[in-house]
Enzyme design. Sequence first.
Site, PDB file in Angstrom:
ATOM      1  N   SER A   1      53.912  21.527  52.694  1.00 32.47           N
ATOM      2  CA  SER A   1      54.905  20.887  51.840  1.00 32.47           C
ATOM      3  C   SER A   1      54.244  19.745  51.056  1.00 32.47           C
ATOM      4  O   SER A   1      53.244  19.964  50.382  1.00 32.47           O
ATOM      5  CB  SER A   1      56.086  20.416  52.681  1.00 32.47           C
ATOM      6  OG  SER A   1      57.179  20.073  51.881  1.00 32.47           O
TER       7      SER A   1
ATOM      8  N   ARG B   1      69.460  12.893  53.234  1.00 31.83           N
ATOM      9  CA  ARG B   1      68.780  13.737  54.225  1.00 31.83           C
ATOM     10  C   ARG B   1      69.513  15.062  54.423  1.00 31.83           C
ATOM     11  O   ARG B   1      68.887  16.119  54.533  1.00 31.83           O
ATOM     12  CB  ARG B   1      68.683  12.983  55.548  1.00 31.83           C
ATOM     13  CG  ARG B   1      68.101  13.791  56.694  1.00 31.83           C
ATOM     14  CD  ARG B   1      66.699  14.255  56.409  1.00 31.83           C
ATOM     15  NE  ARG B   1      66.089  14.840  57.595  1.00 31.83           N
ATOM     16  CZ  ARG B   1      64.872  15.369  57.621  1.00 31.83           C
ATOM     17  NH1 ARG B   1      64.144  15.383  56.532  1.00 31.83           N
ATOM     18  NH2 ARG B   1      64.387  15.886  58.729  1.00 31.83           N
TER      19      ARG B   1
ATOM     20  N   ASP C   1      61.123  31.040  51.886  1.00 34.93           N
ATOM     21  CA  ASP C   1      61.044  29.669  51.378  1.00 34.93           C
ATOM     22  C   ASP C   1      61.465  29.654  49.914  1.00 34.93           C
ATOM     23  O   ASP C   1      60.720  30.085  49.047  1.00 34.93           O
ATOM     24  CB  ASP C   1      59.618  29.143  51.538  1.00 34.93           C
ATOM     25  CG  ASP C   1      59.466  27.678  51.131  1.00 34.93           C
ATOM     26  OD1 ASP C   1      60.443  27.089  50.618  1.00 34.93           O
ATOM     27  OD2 ASP C   1      58.369  27.127  51.344  1.00 34.93           O
TER      28      ASP C   1
ATOM     29  N   HIS D   1      61.743  27.078  54.361  1.00 32.22           N
ATOM     30  CA  HIS D   1      60.609  26.182  54.104  1.00 32.22           C
ATOM     31  C   HIS D   1      60.059  25.563  55.380  1.00 32.22           C
ATOM     32  O   HIS D   1      58.852  25.385  55.525  1.00 32.22           O
ATOM     33  CB  HIS D   1      61.053  25.088  53.132  1.00 32.22           C
ATOM     34  CG  HIS D   1      59.995  24.096  52.824  1.00 32.22           C
ATOM     35  ND1 HIS D   1      58.842  24.429  52.139  1.00 32.22           N
ATOM     36  CD2 HIS D   1      59.892  22.756  53.102  1.00 32.22           C
ATOM     37  CE1 HIS D   1      58.076  23.354  52.009  1.00 32.22           C
ATOM     38  NE2 HIS D   1      58.690  22.332  52.585  1.00 32.22           N
ATOM     39  N   ASP D   2      60.934  25.232  56.314  1.00 28.48           N
ATOM     40  CA  ASP D   2      60.497  24.574  57.550  1.00 28.48           C
ATOM     41  C   ASP D   2      59.686  25.479  58.467  1.00 28.48           C
ATOM     42  O   ASP D   2      59.241  25.015  59.530  1.00 28.48           O
ATOM     43  CB  ASP D   2      61.719  24.051  58.324  1.00 28.48           C
ATOM     44  CG  ASP D   2      61.985  22.581  58.043  1.00 28.48           C
ATOM     45  OD1 ASP D   2      61.222  21.979  57.268  1.00 28.48           O
ATOM     46  OD2 ASP D   2      62.965  22.040  58.588  1.00 28.48           O
TER      47      ASP D   2
END
Length: 376
Positions: free
Chosen positions: A150, A220, A316, A349-350
């Site tokens: 990232s 967040r 992602d 993405h994580d």
Amino acid sequence: MTNAALHAPDGATLRLPRPLRLASGATLEDLEIGYASFGRLDADRSNVVLVCHALTGDQFVGDRAGGEKPGWWSAVIGPGRPIDTDRYFVLCTNVLGGCSGSTGPASAGPSGGAHALDFPVITIADMVAAQAALLDALGIGRLLAVIGGSMGGMQALQWATSFGDRMDAVAAIASAARHTPQNIAFHEIGRQAVMADPDWRGGRYAEEGVRPAKGLAVARMTAHVTYLSESALNRKFGRALQDRAAIGYGFDADFQVESYLRHQGKRFVERFDANSYLYITRAMDYFDLAEAAGGRLADAFAGLTARAFIASFTSDWLYPTAESRAIVRALHAAGVEASFAEIESDKGHDAFLLDEPELHRLLAGFLSSTAERRGA
């Protein structure tokens, strides 16, 4: 600096001996960088792997002393793991502008209070320049590899263009060579949420003994959605209700996914500085390697002798595979030895932070072959 002084699994802070000139033209005096290290440094200092953290990460990439506190990438870094600390010396810094030991907007300014918005705007290149200055101060001249996912991948790519002669390999995972308009848009939503909180106080909240907790939590929550995939959300939550048998016909957290996001926001506020969030997201927005090379990404990698490994994940959508393929094409056009993997995963993405055996296998192989070539 001795090897013993470099051993810092529980973290250390070093004040850089010289001011740092930033891309904006501003200069930072008395700059401190927080860092942590894991493993044993070889006598010739040839086994150093710099790991760069993502937006909300910190320097504690591996397990702290005693193993009671796992690092954010403990699945990858440690004895016998893909980045094997029995073989490599792993170093990670808290980025410039961060809030875990490095100088940032929450640090004391010339007047004694926090810099707040008097802190100069920074870039990914500034973060990397600070890391290079730290390595100089630690007596580490050359790196076996620079690795990141990232925003950490952005730093790794910036290392390849700014200090490519100091490294043997670079690995960028779930990353990109520029921030897209969509990503900038998500960041702007988050920043506006922070600044709209009445307790932000123009960035001077620390002086007034308050925190823009609600705004930062919303920022967040918004960002966290982009780190997941629809498949992951369906698998984890679906439309399941939270601690109730029927919908409540109100605005409490009826659904598990709502409760999850609220929990993520609350936890984040407890560990992160709101102004740091503004500065670091802005640095990511400004990131565009091709722009600095006249608009041609391949020219940014011209002369790079380090080998490269680029990886993406099929689910992602924040940094999709097309962004990684563009990096690989540019590396090949520049004559750089580069390998690429698109890894099948429904975790979004994580995924780079989670248990992904294929990524771990490929990363371990890439790093091991790099070390064998160098003789480390």
